[in-house]
Design an enzyme around this catalytic site. Structure first.
Site, PDB file in Angstrom:
ATOM      1  N   LYS A 199       0.831  -1.208   0.000  1.00 27.48           N
ATOM      2  CA  LYS A 199       0.000   0.000   0.000  1.00 27.48           C
ATOM      3  C   LYS A 199       0.866   1.259   0.000  1.00 27.48           C
ATOM      4  O   LYS A 199       0.621   2.191  -0.751  1.00 27.48           O
ATOM      5  CB  LYS A 199      -0.928  -0.001   1.219  1.00 27.48           C
ATOM      6  CG  LYS A 199      -1.842   1.214   1.286  1.00 27.48           C
ATOM      7  CD  LYS A 199      -2.655   1.288   2.578  1.00 27.48           C
ATOM      8  CE  LYS A 199      -3.756   0.272   2.589  1.00 27.48           C
ATOM      9  NZ  LYS A 199      -4.682   0.476   3.746  1.00 27.48           N
ATOM     10  N   GLU A 205      10.324  -5.661   3.228  1.00 26.27           N
ATOM     11  CA  GLU A 205      10.476  -6.990   2.641  1.00 26.27           C
ATOM     12  C   GLU A 205      10.038  -6.993   1.176  1.00 26.27           C
ATOM     13  O   GLU A 205      10.716  -7.540   0.301  1.00 26.27           O
ATOM     14  CB  GLU A 205       9.642  -8.011   3.429  1.00 26.27           C
ATOM     15  CG  GLU A 205      10.057  -8.198   4.870  1.00 26.27           C
ATOM     16  CD  GLU A 205       9.288  -7.304   5.830  1.00 26.27           C
ATOM     17  OE1 GLU A 205       9.221  -7.641   7.021  1.00 26.27           O
ATOM     18  OE2 GLU A 205       8.753  -6.274   5.386  1.00 26.27           O
ATOM     19  N   ARG A 261      -5.224  -7.282   6.303  1.00 29.49           N
ATOM     20  CA  ARG A 261      -5.651  -8.677   6.433  1.00 29.49           C
ATOM     21  C   ARG A 261      -7.076  -8.899   5.935  1.00 29.49           C
ATOM     22  O   ARG A 261      -7.564 -10.034   5.933  1.00 29.49           O
ATOM     23  CB  ARG A 261      -5.490  -9.145   7.877  1.00 29.49           C
ATOM     24  CG  ARG A 261      -6.215  -8.302   8.898  1.00 29.49           C
ATOM     25  CD  ARG A 261      -5.751  -8.674  10.306  1.00 29.49           C
ATOM     26  NE  ARG A 261      -6.242  -7.761  11.322  1.00 29.49           N
ATOM     27  CZ  ARG A 261      -5.659  -6.603  11.630  1.00 29.49           C
ATOM     28  NH1 ARG A 261      -4.560  -6.214  10.989  1.00 29.49           N
ATOM     29  NH2 ARG A 261      -6.155  -5.831  12.577  1.00 29.49           N
ATOM     30  N   GLU A 346      -3.815 -11.098  14.761  1.00 32.23           N
ATOM     31  CA  GLU A 346      -3.448  -9.711  14.509  1.00 32.23           C
ATOM     32  C   GLU A 346      -4.638  -8.799  14.788  1.00 32.23           C
ATOM     33  O   GLU A 346      -4.462  -7.649  15.204  1.00 32.23           O
ATOM     34  CB  GLU A 346      -2.950  -9.526  13.067  1.00 32.23           C
ATOM     35  CG  GLU A 346      -2.294  -8.175  12.824  1.00 32.23           C
ATOM     36  CD  GLU A 346      -1.585  -8.095  11.485  1.00 32.23           C
ATOM     37  OE1 GLU A 346      -0.454  -8.615  11.380  1.00 32.23           O
ATOM     38  OE2 GLU A 346      -2.171  -7.540  10.544  1.00 32.23           O
ATOM     39  N   HIS A 377      -0.322 -37.509  12.593  1.00 33.86           N
ATOM     40  CA  HIS A 377       0.942 -38.191  12.860  1.00 33.86           C
ATOM     41  C   HIS A 377       1.951 -37.228  13.479  1.00 33.86           C
ATOM     42  O   HIS A 377       3.158 -37.456  13.415  1.00 33.86           O
ATOM     43  CB  HIS A 377       1.485 -38.795  11.564  1.00 33.86           C
ATOM     44  CG  HIS A 377       0.571 -39.834  10.991  1.00 33.86           C
ATOM     45  ND1 HIS A 377       0.697 -41.176  11.281  1.00 33.86           N
ATOM     46  CD2 HIS A 377      -0.527 -39.721  10.189  1.00 33.86           C
ATOM     47  CE1 HIS A 377      -0.268 -41.857  10.663  1.00 33.86           C
ATOM     48  NE2 HIS A 377      -1.017 -40.994   9.995  1.00 33.86           N
ATOM     49  N   LYS A 501       8.491  -2.946  13.284  1.00 31.26           N
ATOM     50  CA  LYS A 501       9.031  -2.270  12.099  1.00 31.26           C
ATOM     51  C   LYS A 501       9.920  -1.097  12.492  1.00 31.26           C
ATOM     52  O   LYS A 501      10.984  -0.880  11.905  1.00 31.26           O
ATOM     53  CB  LYS A 501       7.883  -1.781  11.213  1.00 31.26           C
ATOM     54  CG  LYS A 501       7.065  -2.887  10.563  1.00 31.26           C
ATOM     55  CD  LYS A 501       5.938  -2.285   9.729  1.00 31.26           C
ATOM     56  CE  LYS A 501       5.068  -3.363   9.091  1.00 31.26           C
ATOM     57  NZ  LYS A 501       3.952  -2.775   8.299  1.00 31.26           N
TER      58      LYS A 501
END
Length: 538
Positions: A199, A205, A261, A346, A377, A501
């Site tokens: 945005k 990243e 999100r 979050e 398992h 951040k």
């Protein structure tokens, strides 16, 4: 926590009354339990009969929802009220799929305008009108994003992947160079298309990976002007994207009223449309819109997202369960737990209420899980015989076209067997009988006991289609919002993420310059120096 003191005291008393009660006994006491403890919406069926919850407790929870005015809160959410109080803005992700569009015409016009641009782009790419620097059609699309710009589209593209797909999708989120390097190693630069999802167009990243992807294209024979052929951006920072080499017409916005999100329904979902076609994305939106409409119209125990939220409140707040497992019995849904981790934790991982007052009780449970039958398992041993309190959602598509029928039958048998085992366990008498059968002394019996009585839901539907998946995601979105209102917290900010951040930028500066060690603790300083020693400047 939202609700009256009498509501709170009554629910605590009901929880105490149910301590020591077994759910199997509730089935005996309530002859209609299997049919009464279920609701249906948009093709999904929620069966919550295997929770430690009787009719009286359910009625008290529904009264709690009424006291909290959850229906009014949902009207505020979908109507554009500033429900994100700390950032002073709406959370209108429901508008992206057309819910209450007629009441918000100016905003929905913007949505339609962006969607029209996305449709043109998808059509041009699929028809070969837009192609790479070698003038060959694109075959692969790489989504560069993180968090909400990655989890949603990654999960949906995996779930809806089929032999009829128009393009192959890939997702890179980690700034660890190996993530991008391994992805690009299998691709042809001339036929690879990139979506840069950020945005602000400053996400560290994503921008690091985008710059490296750009260098990869240039090193493979693309010219500076060719970069624009291969890249589009989902961003509001058009000038930064332009400086990067992406044309303004290829920048698609995420509005301030859409949280990360909750952004799958926006241009962040472009990879879904490029993979399967715009019609696939439109069906995903339609499924979510159907769940929105159900949530608006259904009342009381018939409201599926409402019941999901009340079950979580009941188990977390009153029955002391602090962990929740999501167990999809579908390999298609293998990334669903990852997506829901962000959505739930979050959103509702908060320590103060809407007024800023500290909370005395935990909020959202720790959410985790994986696709069945793989987890059986691994960690199911702890579920069956460990001493932690937990709840679970077992998610089961009933059909799966084009797969081996016998294997799919075994998958369903495993899902239902695990549900039955979580419910009944193995009592002392059965455990002793097993020890005797194995020729072992009575002292071995406790090793074979399993308490059972673990509350869990089953969510089932016909198959993993775009409509069903859209409805499922929207149901969890609304559950998350309703729970936040029951707890009196803000589900739409994430200041804990922002703090990391801020500190990360400071530490990066130290790693780059070797200066400023006094700004961190001694232990961190030791590791920073070790990193610089292991990575000397060339």
């Amino acid at each position: 926590m939202t609700g009256t003191l009498s509501d709170e005291n009554h629910l605590e008393a009901l929880a105490r009354q149910l301590s020591g009660v077994r759910v199997v006994d509730l089935f005996d006491a309530e002859g209609d339990r299997a049919s009464d403890c279920r609701c249906e919406a948009a093709g999904l069926i929620l069966d919550y009969s295997k929770h430690l919850l009787n009719k009286e407790a359910r009625e008290a929870l529904l009264q709690r929802a009424e006291s909290a005015d959850l229906s009014g809160s949902f009207e505020n959410l979908t109507g554009g009220a500033p429900v994100n109080v700390t950032e002073e803005r709406p959370a209108l992700h429901t508008l992206l799929r057309g819910t209450r569009a007629g009441e918000l015409p100016s905003l929905f016009t913007e949505v339609e305008k962006v969607n029209a641009s996305l449709i043109r782009l998808v059509t041009d790419v699929h028809e070969g009108k837009r192609c790479g620097f070698a003038r060959t059609p694109f075959t692969d699309v790489v989504n560069l994003g993180i968090g909400g710009s990655d989890f949603g589209p990654r999960m949906v593209c995996r779930a809806l992947r089929s032999s009829g797909d128009r393009m192959t999708t890939h997702f890179v989120a980690n700034v660890d160079p190996q993530d991008l390097d391994e992805t690009l190693a299998q691709l042809n630069p001339a036929t690879t298309f990139f979506i840069v999802c950020s945005k602000s167009f400053t996400t560290e990243e994503t921008l690091t990976n985008a710059l490296r992807a750009r260098d990869w294209l240039l090193a493979s024979g693309a010219g500076e002007d060719d970069v624009a052929r291969h890249m589009v951006a989902v961003t509001t920072n058009i000038s930064a994207a332009g400086s990067f080499g992406i044309q303004e017409a290829d920048c698609f916005p995420i509005w301030d009223w859409v949280g990360g999100r909750y952004s799958l329904w926006s241009a962040v979902g472009l990879s879904v449309a490029l993979q399967g076609g715009w019609s696939t994305f439109a069906k995903l939106l339609a499924g979510a819109r159907s769940m929105d409409e159900h949530t608006q119209q259904a009342t009381g125990k018939d409201n599926l997202p409402l019941m999901l939220s009340l079950l979580e409140l009941w188990n977390t707040r009153y029955l002391d369960s602090d962990t929740h497992a999501v167990l999809p019995y579908s390999q298609r849904l293998e990334h669903l737990p990852d997506f829901l981790q962000q959505l739930s934790m979050e959103s509702n991982g908060k320590r103060v209420d809407l007024s800023g007052a500290p909370l005395s009780e935990p909020t959202a449970p720790v959410l985790w899980g994986s696709a069945g039958t793989i987890g059986q398992h691994s960690y199911y041993q702890l579920l069956h015989q460990g001493n932690r309190r937990f709840t679970a959602d077992i998610i089961l598509p009933l059909t799966n076209d084009g797969v081996d029928r016998d294997a799919h039958r075994k998958l369903a048998a495993n899902a239902l067997a695990q549900s039955r085992a979580l419910l009944t366990g193995r009592d002392t008498a059965a455990a002793q009988a097993l020890a005797q059968e194995r020729g072992q002394p009575e002292a071995f019996g406790p090793h074979y006991e399993m308490p059972g009585n673990h509350g869990h839901s089953l969510i089932y539907f016909n198959s993993v289609t775009p409509n069903a998946l859209g409805a499922l995601i929207a149901a969890y979105e609304h559950k998350t919002f309703f729970l936040s209102r029951l707890l009196g917290i803000n589900a739409f900010d994430q200041w804990g993420v922002e703090l990391g951040k801020v500190i990360g930028r400071r530490i990066l500066k130290i790693l780059e310059t070797g200066e400023g060690f006094d700004a961190v603790d001694d232990a961190t300083a030791v590791i920073l120096r070790a990193w610089r020693d292991a990575n000397p400047e060339p």
